[in-house]
Design a protein around this motif. Sequence first.
Motif, PDB file in Angstrom:
ATOM      1  N   PRO A 178     -14.433   5.754  -0.210  1.00 47.78           N
ATOM      2  CA  PRO A 178     -13.203   4.986  -0.439  1.00 47.78           C
ATOM      3  C   PRO A 178     -12.137   5.755  -1.213  1.00 47.78           C
ATOM      4  CG  PRO A 178     -15.132   3.641  -0.883  1.00 47.78           C
ATOM      5  CD  PRO A 178     -15.622   5.035  -0.719  1.00 47.78           C
ATOM      6  N   ALA A 179     -12.547   6.501  -2.245  1.00 48.66           N
ATOM      7  CA  ALA A 179     -11.573   7.257  -3.036  1.00 48.66           C
ATOM      8  C   ALA A 179     -10.906   8.339  -2.194  1.00 48.66           C
ATOM      9  CB  ALA A 179     -12.261   7.873  -4.258  1.00 48.66           C
ATOM     10  N   ILE A 180     -11.684   9.018  -1.370  1.00 47.30           N
ATOM     11  CA  ILE A 180     -11.117  10.067  -0.519  1.00 47.30           C
ATOM     12  C   ILE A 180     -10.146   9.474   0.495  1.00 47.30           C
ATOM     13  CG2 ILE A 180     -11.678  11.794   1.239  1.00 47.30           C
ATOM     14  CD1 ILE A 180     -14.337  12.225  -0.232  1.00 47.30           C
ATOM     15  N   VAL A 181     -10.510   8.342   1.089  1.00 42.16           N
ATOM     16  CA  VAL A 181      -9.628   7.698   2.070  1.00 42.16           C
ATOM     17  C   VAL A 181      -8.330   7.243   1.422  1.00 42.16           C
ATOM     18  CG1 VAL A 181      -9.394   5.672   3.559  1.00 42.16           C
ATOM     19  CG2 VAL A 181     -11.468   7.036   3.646  1.00 42.16           C
ATOM     20  N   VAL A 182      -8.418   6.704   0.207  1.00 45.51           N
ATOM     21  CA  VAL A 182      -7.211   6.276  -0.512  1.00 45.51           C
ATOM     22  C   VAL A 182      -6.275   7.464  -0.721  1.00 45.51           C
ATOM     23  CG1 VAL A 182      -6.352   5.477  -2.738  1.00 45.51           C
ATOM     24  CG2 VAL A 182      -8.235   4.283  -1.641  1.00 45.51           C
ATOM     25  N   PHE A 183      -6.820   8.570  -1.188  1.00 47.89           N
ATOM     26  CA  PHE A 183      -6.006   9.742  -1.468  1.00 47.89           C
ATOM     27  C   PHE A 183      -5.376  10.292  -0.194  1.00 47.89           C
ATOM     28  CE2 PHE A 183      -5.540  14.320  -2.581  1.00 47.89           C
ATOM     29  CZ  PHE A 183      -4.657  14.158  -3.633  1.00 47.89           C
ATOM     30  N   LEU A 184      -6.152  10.384   0.876  1.00 53.26           N
ATOM     31  CA  LEU A 184      -5.626  10.917   2.130  1.00 53.26           C
ATOM     32  C   LEU A 184      -4.594   9.980   2.753  1.00 53.26           C
ATOM     33  CD1 LEU A 184      -8.873  12.380   3.783  1.00 53.26           C
ATOM     34  CD2 LEU A 184      -7.091  13.594   2.513  1.00 53.26           C
ATOM     35  N   THR A 185      -4.768   8.673   2.556  1.00 53.30           N
ATOM     36  CA  THR A 185      -3.775   7.723   3.057  1.00 53.30           C
ATOM     37  C   THR A 185      -2.468   7.867   2.285  1.00 53.30           C
ATOM     38  OG1 THR A 185      -5.535   6.169   3.652  1.00 53.30           O
ATOM     39  CG2 THR A 185      -3.302   5.293   3.519  1.00 53.30           C
ATOM     40  N   LYS A 186      -2.574   8.065   0.986  1.00 49.80           N
ATOM     41  CA  LYS A 186      -1.377   8.272   0.175  1.00 49.80           C
ATOM     42  C   LYS A 186      -0.600   9.506   0.621  1.00 49.80           C
ATOM     43  CE  LYS A 186      -1.156   5.095  -3.133  1.00 49.80           C
ATOM     44  NZ  LYS A 186       0.068   4.324  -3.461  1.00 49.80           N
ATOM     45  N   LEU A 187      -1.333  10.524   1.038  1.00 49.98           N
ATOM     46  CA  LEU A 187      -0.686  11.752   1.496  1.00 49.98           C
ATOM     47  C   LEU A 187      -0.196  11.654   2.934  1.00 49.98           C
ATOM     48  CD1 LEU A 187      -3.055  14.493   0.018  1.00 49.98           C
ATOM     49  CD2 LEU A 187      -0.884  13.685  -0.893  1.00 49.98           C
ATOM     50  N   GLY A 188      -0.588  10.590   3.648  1.00 46.63           N
ATOM     51  CA  GLY A 188      -0.183  10.438   5.035  1.00 46.63           C
ATOM     52  C   GLY A 188      -1.046  11.205   6.019  1.00 46.63           C
ATOM     53  N   ILE A 234     -14.734  -0.953   3.801  1.00 46.04           N
ATOM     54  CA  ILE A 234     -13.924  -1.073   2.587  1.00 46.04           C
ATOM     55  C   ILE A 234     -12.846   0.003   2.569  1.00 46.04           C
ATOM     56  CG2 ILE A 234     -13.984  -0.787   0.074  1.00 46.04           C
ATOM     57  CD1 ILE A 234     -16.747  -2.126   0.122  1.00 46.04           C
ATOM     58  N   SER A 235     -13.217   1.208   3.000  1.00 46.12           N
ATOM     59  CA  SER A 235     -12.245   2.298   3.054  1.00 46.12           C
ATOM     60  C   SER A 235     -11.124   1.978   4.041  1.00 46.12           C
ATOM     61  CB  SER A 235     -12.951   3.596   3.464  1.00 46.12           C
ATOM     62  OG  SER A 235     -13.977   3.935   2.557  1.00 46.12           O
ATOM     63  N   VAL A 236     -11.475   1.423   5.199  1.00 46.98           N
ATOM     64  CA  VAL A 236     -10.456   1.055   6.190  1.00 46.98           C
ATOM     65  C   VAL A 236      -9.542  -0.031   5.636  1.00 46.98           C
ATOM     66  CG1 VAL A 236     -10.081   0.071   8.480  1.00 46.98           C
ATOM     67  CG2 VAL A 236     -11.913   1.732   8.127  1.00 46.98           C
ATOM     68  N   SER A 237     -10.110  -1.034   4.961  1.00 43.72           N
ATOM     69  CA  SER A 237      -9.309  -2.126   4.404  1.00 43.72           C
ATOM     70  C   SER A 237      -8.351  -1.619   3.327  1.00 43.72           C
ATOM     71  CB  SER A 237     -10.229  -3.206   3.817  1.00 43.72           C
ATOM     72  OG  SER A 237     -11.065  -3.753   4.815  1.00 43.72           O
ATOM     73  N   ILE A 238      -8.842  -0.736   2.468  1.00 45.94           N
ATOM     74  CA  ILE A 238      -7.986  -0.174   1.428  1.00 45.94           C
ATOM     75  C   ILE A 238      -6.877   0.662   2.049  1.00 45.94           C
ATOM     76  CG2 ILE A 238      -7.913   1.392  -0.549  1.00 45.94           C
ATOM     77  CD1 ILE A 238     -10.755   0.544  -1.210  1.00 45.94           C
ATOM     78  N   SER A 239      -7.234   1.450   3.062  1.00 47.93           N
ATOM     79  CA  SER A 239      -6.226   2.256   3.744  1.00 47.93           C
ATOM     80  C   SER A 239      -5.164   1.372   4.397  1.00 47.93           C
ATOM     81  CB  SER A 239      -6.898   3.134   4.798  1.00 47.93           C
ATOM     82  OG  SER A 239      -5.937   3.890   5.509  1.00 47.93           O
ATOM     83  N   ARG A 240      -5.589   0.248   4.987  1.00 46.98           N
ATOM     84  CA  ARG A 240      -4.640  -0.664   5.618  1.00 46.98           C
ATOM     85  C   ARG A 240      -3.684  -1.261   4.584  1.00 46.98           C
ATOM     86  NH1 ARG A 240      -8.110  -3.662   7.773  1.00 46.98           N
ATOM     87  NH2 ARG A 240      -8.185  -2.572   9.782  1.00 46.98           N
ATOM     88  N   PHE A 241      -4.207  -1.628   3.419  1.00 47.00           N
ATOM     89  CA  PHE A 241      -3.375  -2.204   2.354  1.00 47.00           C
ATOM     90  C   PHE A 241      -2.347  -1.179   1.866  1.00 47.00           C
ATOM     91  CE2 PHE A 241      -2.731  -2.768  -2.246  1.00 47.00           C
ATOM     92  CZ  PHE A 241      -2.139  -4.017  -2.253  1.00 47.00           C
ATOM     93  N   GLN A 246       3.254   1.242   1.950  1.00 48.76           N
ATOM     94  CA  GLN A 246       4.102   2.391   2.225  1.00 48.76           C
ATOM     95  C   GLN A 246       5.184   2.043   3.246  1.00 48.76           C
ATOM     96  OE1 GLN A 246       1.151   5.310   3.382  1.00 48.76           O
ATOM     97  NE2 GLN A 246       1.164   6.290   1.376  1.00 48.76           N
ATOM     98  N   LEU A 247       4.814   1.274   4.285  1.00 46.60           N
ATOM     99  CA  LEU A 247       5.798   0.871   5.292  1.00 46.60           C
ATOM    100  C   LEU A 247       6.855  -0.040   4.683  1.00 46.60           C
ATOM    101  CD1 LEU A 247       3.578   0.218   8.454  1.00 46.60           C
ATOM    102  CD2 LEU A 247       5.035   2.184   7.977  1.00 46.60           C
ATOM    103  N   GLN A 248       6.412  -0.993   3.855  1.00 53.38           N
ATOM    104  CA  GLN A 248       7.364  -1.892   3.203  1.00 53.38           C
ATOM    105  C   GLN A 248       8.329  -1.134   2.295  1.00 53.38           C
ATOM    106  OE1 GLN A 248       4.896  -4.784   1.225  1.00 53.38           O
ATOM    107  NE2 GLN A 248       4.272  -5.785   3.130  1.00 53.38           N
ATOM    108  N   LEU A 249       7.786  -0.146   1.558  1.00 59.69           N
ATOM    109  CA  LEU A 249       8.631   0.651   0.682  1.00 59.69           C
ATOM    110  C   LEU A 249       9.629   1.482   1.477  1.00 59.69           C
ATOM    111  CD1 LEU A 249       9.233   1.559  -2.212  1.00 59.69           C
ATOM    112  CD2 LEU A 249       7.509   3.340  -1.937  1.00 59.69           C
ATOM    113  N   GLU A 253      13.707   1.150   1.315  1.00 63.11           N
ATOM    114  CA  GLU A 253      14.586   2.279   1.044  1.00 63.11           C
ATOM    115  C   GLU A 253      15.586   2.474   2.180  1.00 63.11           C
ATOM    116  OE1 GLU A 253      11.992   5.539   0.432  1.00 63.11           O
ATOM    117  OE2 GLU A 253      11.439   4.957  -1.622  1.00 63.11           O
ATOM    118  N   GLY A 254      15.133   2.240   3.439  1.00 61.49           N
ATOM    119  CA  GLY A 254      16.024   2.383   4.569  1.00 61.49           C
ATOM    120  C   GLY A 254      17.145   1.356   4.575  1.00 61.49           C
TER     121      GLY A 254
END
Length: 257
Positions: A178-188, A234-241, A246-249, A253-254
């Motif tokens: 889960p931690a790795i997926v969170v970090f990689l999702t943050k990086l895109g 759990i990793s997929v759910s966290i990545s989806r959240f 990120q899309l909302q942000l 900004e747009g």
Amino acid sequence: MLRRLLQRSISSTANPNDQSAIEHLEEMRKRLIRTLIAFLVSMVAAFIYVEKIYHWLVRGMDEQLVLLGPSEVMWVYMIIAGVVAVTVTLPIAAYQIWRFVQPALPDGTHRSAMLLIPVISVLFITGICFGYFVLFPMVLQFMQRMAEGAFQTMYTAQKYFTFMIHMTVPFGFLFEMPAIVVFLTKLGIVNPHRLAKMRKSAYFLLCIVAVTITPPDIMSDLIVIVPLFLLYEISVSISRFIYRKQLQLAQAEGSAT
């Protein structure tokens, strides 16, 4: 991320505040040395109490373990102290990695990356506890039942602790998913859609891992497979959240511009 670090190095002639490639290597060397020092200090500290740790680990054994050579006891104590040192050093290593790649990270990921450091330690310890308290005794009892009545059981200290390490430490790293997926999702690098497409392949690999390290019965396989599947979901759910935020942000900004 690596591309951004290289771009910073290439553009250093245009901006004197940017680090050169040599300075990046020097920074990496400094981080590695700090991590190595932390590991060695942790190992020395663990070695002071290694005898007590050893007696706690073998508290359920009916008979004492056997040594086949005078140096084997040192190997056993070193491997125990090494696992303790890895557990202690892991958050320090994660912090050093974060400080090294920090210039290449997007501004919004700095705080979340720092919050992941204690989570990494908790997940690693949780994985080791799962392996030690659930998987290791289950597999050991299965092996003992197979040998009962046909063989005289006698465990050497080296073989016993090698078997214990194989049943515990890999799960410490598997539980980092889960931690790795969170970090990689943050990086895109990954997103929930990609993880969902990879679900069948991931399940297949996790099943191979579970069946390989467990006794050949369906209950033992399920005891290991179910937590691994849950970790992936759990990793997929966290990545989806995170991806939705990120899309909302990006949309906010747009619209602001």
